[in-house]
Design an enzyme around this catalytic site. Structure first.
Site, PDB file in Angstrom:
ATOM      1  N   CYS A   1       0.794  -1.064  -0.107  1.00 18.65           N
ATOM      2  CA  CYS A   1       0.050   0.046   0.065  1.00 18.65           C
ATOM      3  C   CYS A   1       0.854   1.154   0.175  1.00 18.65           C
ATOM      4  O   CYS A   1       2.032   1.133   0.491  1.00 18.65           O
ATOM      5  CB  CYS A   1      -1.029   0.164   1.268  1.00 18.65           C
ATOM      6  SG  CYS A   1      -1.893  -1.483   1.507  1.00 18.65           S
TER       7      CYS A   1
ATOM      8  N   ARG B   1       5.260   0.104  -6.020  1.00 23.38           N
ATOM      9  CA  ARG B   1       5.388  -0.686  -5.004  1.00 23.38           C
ATOM     10  C   ARG B   1       4.489  -2.046  -4.992  1.00 23.38           C
ATOM     11  O   ARG B   1       4.498  -2.839  -4.085  1.00 23.38           O
ATOM     12  CB  ARG B   1       5.186   0.093  -3.627  1.00 23.38           C
ATOM     13  CG  ARG B   1       5.871   1.270  -3.492  1.00 23.38           C
ATOM     14  CD  ARG B   1       5.501   2.112  -2.388  1.00 23.38           C
ATOM     15  NE  ARG B   1       5.911   1.370  -1.225  1.00 23.38           N
ATOM     16  CZ  ARG B   1       7.145   1.508  -0.740  1.00 23.38           C
ATOM     17  NH1 ARG B   1       8.018   2.105  -1.085  1.00 23.38           N
ATOM     18  NH2 ARG B   1       7.312   0.724   0.319  1.00 23.38           N
TER      19      ARG B   1
ATOM     20  N   TRP C   1      -3.054  -2.650  -1.670  1.00 25.48           N
ATOM     21  CA  TRP C   1      -2.447  -4.160  -1.766  1.00 25.48           C
ATOM     22  C   TRP C   1      -3.303  -4.868  -0.945  1.00 25.48           C
ATOM     23  O   TRP C   1      -3.037  -4.896   0.423  1.00 25.48           O
ATOM     24  CB  TRP C   1      -0.984  -4.317  -1.614  1.00 25.48           C
ATOM     25  CG  TRP C   1      -0.266  -5.286  -2.325  1.00 25.48           C
ATOM     26  CD1 TRP C   1       0.165  -5.830  -3.406  1.00 25.48           C
ATOM     27  CD2 TRP C   1       0.076  -6.729  -1.393  1.00 25.48           C
ATOM     28  NE1 TRP C   1       0.670  -6.788  -3.559  1.00 25.48           N
ATOM     29  CE2 TRP C   1       0.539  -7.439  -2.427  1.00 25.48           C
ATOM     30  CE3 TRP C   1      -0.016  -6.775  -0.054  1.00 25.48           C
ATOM     31  CZ2 TRP C   1       1.230  -8.909  -1.681  1.00 25.48           C
ATOM     32  CZ3 TRP C   1       0.471  -8.159   0.367  1.00 25.48           C
ATOM     33  CH2 TRP C   1       1.021  -9.097  -0.508  1.00 25.48           C
TER      34      TRP C   1
ATOM     35  N   ASN D   1      -2.131   2.206   5.761  1.00 24.63           N
ATOM     36  CA  ASN D   1      -1.314   1.079   5.384  1.00 24.63           C
ATOM     37  C   ASN D   1      -0.954   0.382   6.670  1.00 24.63           C
ATOM     38  O   ASN D   1      -0.860   0.868   7.760  1.00 24.63           O
ATOM     39  CB  ASN D   1       0.302   1.671   5.060  1.00 24.63           C
ATOM     40  CG  ASN D   1      -0.006   2.432   3.646  1.00 24.63           C
ATOM     41  OD1 ASN D   1      -0.902   2.301   3.065  1.00 24.63           O
ATOM     42  ND2 ASN D   1       1.393   2.891   3.376  1.00 24.63           N
ATOM     43  N   GLY D   2      -0.903  -1.048   6.652  1.00 23.44           N
ATOM     44  CA  GLY D   2      -0.721  -1.782   7.628  1.00 23.44           C
ATOM     45  C   GLY D   2      -2.017  -2.944   8.049  1.00 23.44           C
ATOM     46  O   GLY D   2      -2.878  -2.841   7.109  1.00 23.44           O
TER      47      GLY D   2
ATOM     48  N   GLU E   1      19.155 -16.961  -6.614  1.00 23.98           N
ATOM     49  CA  GLU E   1      18.763 -15.782  -7.239  1.00 23.98           C
ATOM     50  C   GLU E   1      18.250 -15.671  -8.628  1.00 23.98           C
ATOM     51  O   GLU E   1      17.575 -15.004  -8.814  1.00 23.98           O
ATOM     52  CB  GLU E   1      19.865 -14.650  -6.781  1.00 23.98           C
ATOM     53  CG  GLU E   1      19.676 -13.351  -7.453  1.00 23.98           C
ATOM     54  CD  GLU E   1      18.569 -12.692  -6.581  1.00 23.98           C
ATOM     55  OE1 GLU E   1      17.848 -13.086  -5.622  1.00 23.98           O
ATOM     56  OE2 GLU E   1      18.088 -11.563  -7.421  1.00 23.98           O
TER      57      GLU E   1
ATOM     58  N   LYS F   1      14.710 -14.444  -9.906  1.00 21.02           N
ATOM     59  CA  LYS F   1      14.426 -13.625 -10.831  1.00 21.02           C
ATOM     60  C   LYS F   1      13.251 -14.111 -11.832  1.00 21.02           C
ATOM     61  O   LYS F   1      12.607 -13.439 -12.282  1.00 21.02           O
ATOM     62  CB  LYS F   1      15.647 -13.120 -11.481  1.00 21.02           C
ATOM     63  CG  LYS F   1      16.268 -12.234 -10.631  1.00 21.02           C
ATOM     64  CD  LYS F   1      15.956 -10.727 -10.442  1.00 21.02           C
ATOM     65  CE  LYS F   1      15.126 -10.756  -9.133  1.00 21.02           C
ATOM     66  NZ  LYS F   1      15.910 -10.783  -7.814  1.00 21.02           N
TER      67      LYS F   1
ATOM     68  N   GLU G   1       9.975 -14.720 -10.460  1.00 23.35           N
ATOM     69  CA  GLU G   1       9.132 -13.390 -10.266  1.00 23.35           C
ATOM     70  C   GLU G   1       8.649 -12.761 -11.354  1.00 23.35           C
ATOM     71  O   GLU G   1       7.409 -12.365 -11.250  1.00 23.35           O
ATOM     72  CB  GLU G   1      10.254 -12.580  -9.523  1.00 23.35           C
ATOM     73  CG  GLU G   1      10.448 -12.757  -7.944  1.00 23.35           C
ATOM     74  CD  GLU G   1      11.322 -11.529  -7.494  1.00 23.35           C
ATOM     75  OE1 GLU G   1      12.277 -11.392  -8.114  1.00 23.35           O
ATOM     76  OE2 GLU G   1      10.684 -10.995  -6.605  1.00 23.35           O
TER      77      GLU G   1
ATOM     78  N   HIS H   1      19.843 -36.403  -5.231  1.00 21.17           N
ATOM     79  CA  HIS H   1      19.209 -36.969  -4.124  1.00 21.17           C
ATOM     80  C   HIS H   1      17.665 -36.385  -4.164  1.00 21.17           C
ATOM     81  O   HIS H   1      16.927 -36.241  -3.158  1.00 21.17           O
ATOM     82  CB  HIS H   1      19.645 -36.119  -2.786  1.00 21.17           C
ATOM     83  CG  HIS H   1      21.006 -36.456  -2.728  1.00 21.17           C
ATOM     84  ND1 HIS H   1      21.462 -37.593  -2.214  1.00 21.17           N
ATOM     85  CD2 HIS H   1      22.069 -35.833  -2.648  1.00 21.17           C
ATOM     86  CE1 HIS H   1      22.819 -37.984  -2.258  1.00 21.17           C
ATOM     87  NE2 HIS H   1      23.171 -36.836  -2.405  1.00 21.17           N
TER      88      HIS H   1
ATOM     89  N   LYS I   1       6.745  -4.027  -3.934  1.00 20.38           N
ATOM     90  CA  LYS I   1       8.265  -3.819  -3.659  1.00 20.38           C
ATOM     91  C   LYS I   1       8.571  -4.001  -2.415  1.00 20.38           C
ATOM     92  O   LYS I   1       9.837  -4.189  -2.232  1.00 20.38           O
ATOM     93  CB  LYS I   1       8.573  -2.640  -4.309  1.00 20.38           C
ATOM     94  CG  LYS I   1      10.045  -2.163  -4.472  1.00 20.38           C
ATOM     95  CD  LYS I   1      10.806  -3.005  -5.189  1.00 20.38           C
ATOM     96  CE  LYS I   1      12.166  -2.430  -5.187  1.00 20.38           C
ATOM     97  NZ  LYS I   1      13.036  -3.804  -5.854  1.00 20.38           N
TER      98      LYS I   1
END
Ligand code: F6R
Length: 607
Positions: free
Chosen positions: A2, A27, A73, A99-100, A480, A484, A487, A503, A602
């Site tokens: 948010c 964001r 969000w 927000n929160g 990483e 990427k 995402e 394994h 974000k």
């Protein structure tokens, strides 16, 4: 997550709020809204979906000089028009953006409903508007304070009262709130990037503080009504850093600007005379640094993966046991906190809730925490005992690229500084300083492979799944790289230590599943090539990512992403650049929304 933007001043508020919401888009959000204060009432517009959907409902212009906007969000309730903020009290007098997460929302809602309250949304935030309206007081700030006394949870919020023109009240607990101080105008935001084109003078609210903001004046008080005097600080990044600069995507811009960004991370920190690094912000003497017995990195997502690389560097150069752990797991498993362990919180945004909570857990038990952050003035930067800023500049694309590299560059400096204090000779220190100083040029060379990597991506972008493998230092690179790809392209991608292949994951290798094998030029190269052979034997396509000159790699692999040869300490950072480009080109070829991938935000400011 948010985002908040609010304005009170001499100019028309609407275009300022819309532009602010645009700056907050990166964001991540799924609905947006705006409320303007005009002639003793509010005009409010809300829309699920992208900002363009909200804009289609907004008037062409409005004379209002005060208002607020929000990107939401979804947490409590789906992304719908009615759940979008701002929310109002039943009498329409109070408007709020939040927000929160309000943790006792269910109990509060139930109690209000028992008294006859009717809600227009499923959100926890609407409850706050009801509560503020139920506490008439001499000032709006007092009403908000009284309301917040009933609330448990996190908030960064802005409240307006239709009967108080030009006045905004903000409050913070666990979610950032920044006041922007302009010429006869004020802003409130959750992210300084949203107001940088107007002012760089900002005041950060601390947890437990409330602010009253009008066009020419602001004042801050605590929840127990003590007044706080806090002068503005000047932010050091310019609004130009926020532009796309002709690139198709912020992600590509941020990948391409890594040579300059990393040069800034290193700037003034390498000491050629003594073959060491100086990280002034650590706030630890050489003796205190020497007394450290263990290092533990805490972070989330890519910051956690970066920490694995950092731990390898510290073990290798400083010969200290070191490990990286997801911050949320750490905090909930009742960890042993030791005096001689150095805890290092790693975060681009400096606002990740789980990382912040892990820091608080360590500090509440008397432990010492340093931070490695990018955003100056962020919550994490302000809560830690010392630390290092990456200085890579604002990162707008949701997928972290230059900040990941900035983290690794900071770890190199830290490992060198710790290593020189403990284990490393001046001669070896000189050699390492020399090597680290070459980073910007090496990254530039790695970027030169972009057209070739695009061709390779074009051959594989139909695959629905991919593996990434690497050994020891190459394992965090694989993690990483897979992160990427998943995402931004939504291709299922998983990373394993190469040694783990047989394994379990080998069962999934088939002609449609490419494996990216990270092959640094080191003593383990032959062992990693055996893993590559095992994949080939099952007819799995292989993309080797290597900085080795060995010819046989080209005949064994279907494709090769080449990386420039460099000092082993630099392998993870430099080799990762090729994987950033592979993910980027794949996502573009698949027509994905590269900078704002679905479901992601974000900075994750909720648990
Ligand atoms: C990866 C990514 C996330 C973040 C994570 C931590 O591209 O963007 O995994 O790395 O949410 O964020 P920060 O570093 O801001 O704490």
């Amino acid at each position: 997550m948010c985002g908040i933007i609010a304005y009170s001043g001499q100019r028309k508020a609407l275009p300022i709020l819309v532009a602010g919401l645009r700056r907050l888009e990166y964001r991540g959000y799924d609905s947006a809204g705006i409320a303007l204060h005009r002639r003793g009432r509010f005009a409010t517009w809300r829309a699920a979906g992208k900002l363009s959907q909200l804009e289609a409902r907004l008037p062409a212009q409005s004379g209002a000089k005060c208002g607020m906007g929000h990107t939401r969000w979804a947490t409590h309730g789906e992304a719908t028009d009615s759940n979008a903020h701002p929310h109002h009290s039943p009498d329409g007098r109070i408007a709020i953006i939040h927000n929160g997460i309000i943790e006792n929302a269910t109990a509060l809602r139930g109690a209000l409903q028992a008294d006859g309250a009717v809600f227009n949304s499923e959100t926890d935030s609407e409850i706050l508007a009801h509560l503020v309206a139920m506490h008439p007081a001499d000032s709006l700030r007092d009403s908000v304070r009284l309301a917040l006394r009933q609330v448990q949870g996190t908030y960064g919020l802005v409240v307006m009262d239709a009967s108080r023109p030009g006045e905004l009240v903000a409050a913070r607990n666990g979610s950032p709130v920044i006041i922007g101080v302009g010429e006869r105008e004020m802003f409130i935001t959750s992210d300084a990037n949203a107001i940088l084109t107007h002012t760089r003078e900002v005041v950060h609210l601390e947890d437990g503080e409330l602010a009253t903001v009008q066009a020419r004046i602001f004042s801050i008080a605590t929840m127990d009504e003590s007044m706080i005097s806090r002068p503005p600080v000047t932010l050091d990044h310019s609004p130009e850093a926020l532009s796309r600069d002709g690139y198709d995507h912020y992600m590509l811009k941020e990948i391409e600007e890594q040579p300059e960004a990393i040069a800034r991370t290193l700037g003034g920190r390498l000491d050629r005379q003594f073959g060491t690094a100086h990280l002034g912000g650590l706030n630890l003497s050489a003796r205190e640094l020497r007394d450290i017995r263990r290092v533990r990195f805490l972070g989330c997502g890519s910051a956690y993966y970066a920490g694995i690389s950092g731990a390898n560097m510290i073990e290798s150069l400083a010969r200290l046991p070191a490990a990286s752990e997801p911050a949320a797991e750490f905090r909930y498993r009742n960890p042993v906190i030791e005096n001689d362990t150095l805890y290092i919180a790693v975060s681009q945004s400096g606002e990740t809730f789980d990382t912040l909570a892990a820091i608080r857990e360590v500090r509440s038990r008397g432990g010492r925490v340093l931070g490695i952050c990018n955003v100056v003035g962020s919550s994490i930067a302000r809560e830690v005992d010392g630390g290092v800023f990456m200085h890579v500049g604002p990162e707008i694309s949701v997928a972290s690229t230059k900040a990941f590299s900035g983290m690794l560059a900071c770890f190199m400096l830290l490992a060198l500084q710790l290593g020189r204090i403990r284990d490393i000779s001046p001669q070896r220190g000189d050699e390492l300083v020399e090597a680290i100083g070459e980073l910007p040029g090496l990254i530039r060379n790695a970027l030169g492979e972009s057209p070739r990597i695009r061709e390779i991506a074009a051959r594989y972008h139909g695959a629905s799944s991919a593996f990434y493998i690497g050994r020891t230092d190459a394992y965090p690179v694989a993690l990483e790289g897979a992160q990427k790809l998943k995402e931004i392209s939504y291709v299922h991608a998983e990373a394993y230590p190469a040694s783990e292949l047989k394994h379990g994951p080998l069962a999934l290798i088939d002609p449609d599943t490419p494996t990216l094998v990270v092959l640094p030029d080191n003593d383990l190269l032959d062992k990693s090539l055996s893993s590559l052979q095992e994949i080939r034997a099952r007819r799995g396509p292989v993309i080797a990512v290597t900085n080795s000159g060995r010819e046989d790699i080209h005949s064994l692999a279907d494709d090769v992403i080449c990386s420039p040869p460099c000092h082993p300490l630099l392998h993870p950072l430099v080799m990762n650049v090729g994987l950033q480009l592979f993910a980027y080109h794949t996502a573009v070829l698949m027509g994905r929304d590269v900078d704002q991938p679905r479901n992601l935000a974000k900075s994750v400011t909720v648990e």
